[in-house]
Design an enzyme around this catalytic site. Sequence first.
Site, short mmCIF file in Angstrom:
data_model
loop_
_atom_site.label_atom_id
_atom_site.label_comp_id
_atom_site.label_asym_id
_atom_site.label_seq_id
_atom_site.Cartn_x
_atom_site.Cartn_y
_atom_site.Cartn_z
N SER A 94 80.17 38.49 84.92
CA SER A 94 80.57 37.19 85.48
C SER A 94 82.01 37.30 85.95
CB SER A 94 80.43 36.08 84.43
OG SER A 94 79.09 35.93 84.04
N LYS A 169 76.95 31.25 89.04
CA LYS A 169 77.28 31.44 87.63
C LYS A 169 78.48 30.59 87.22
CE LYS A 169 77.37 32.86 83.44
NZ LYS A 169 77.52 34.24 82.96
N LYS A 237 87.76 32.56 80.52
CA LYS A 237 87.82 33.34 81.76
C LYS A 237 86.98 32.71 82.85
CE LYS A 237 84.93 36.46 82.30
NZ LYS A 237 83.61 36.66 82.92
#
Length: 292
Positions: A94, A169, A237
């Site tokens: 990701s 995502k 993140k």
Amino acid sequence: MKLGFIGLGIMGTPMAINLARAGHQLHVTTIGPVADELLSLGAVSVETARQVTEASDIIFIMVPDTPQVEEVLFGENGCTKASLKGKTIVDMSSISPIETKRFARQVNELGGDYLDAPVSGGEIGAREGTLSIMVGGDEAVFERVKPLFELLGKNITLVGGNGDGQTCKVANQIIVALNIEAVSEALLFASKAGADPVRVRQALMGGFASSRILEVHGERMIKRTFNPGFKIALHQKDLNLALQSAKALALNLPNTATCQELFNTCAANGGSQLDHSALVQALELMANHKLA
């Protein structure tokens, strides 16, 4: 088919095992030790991403963040130091949608194909082969790799071109974070009001508020089981990616920003390696009350 797998962490190890169980020959590399189960299934451990690429037709990458993917691809012993002609890179990490487009373009220029294919479903989904896989890239390449995706997941969608899988995502991670925060608030409210959070959750599971987050993460909050299926540090993140992308788009994401502050509070109090359901601890700190 000769496959490569780079990055054998919480997610990568069970994903690679599922590919090996289907009879595929794997060459793998990772920072730490390779799981005995994977080696017993015939996987060959090598030192570098270049060696994995040289031995494989399709190379899967599952590492934490954009800099690690860049190093795997373009570092001193990266994938691109081998010939990429006839090979396909499938990045299931990701990472940044913007950087993904650059990576794909560079791989294409070197004769390789590239898919970005981040996943949702956590360690359980990786282990059970039920991940949701969001793919960006050329349709013909997607169709060629799809039988392998079907060994890893159940909901497999070609979202669009390179970078669109990563964009999807990021959207997924916004929804998951906001749902974890909502469940945290609701159960903490019920608990501080004097209600039994176990019974409140049970009641909510039968109504319109029912969700996978309430089912799985609500239970973790109540039982205080914060061993990581997906670490707070990784969700930080992902929300950073969301907020950075939103800034580039001149878009406000106020609730995403709030969730990030709560994750930051958890991390500042030593919780960065806990499961993201431990977001509830930030709210507990402000409420001076533990949910359970």
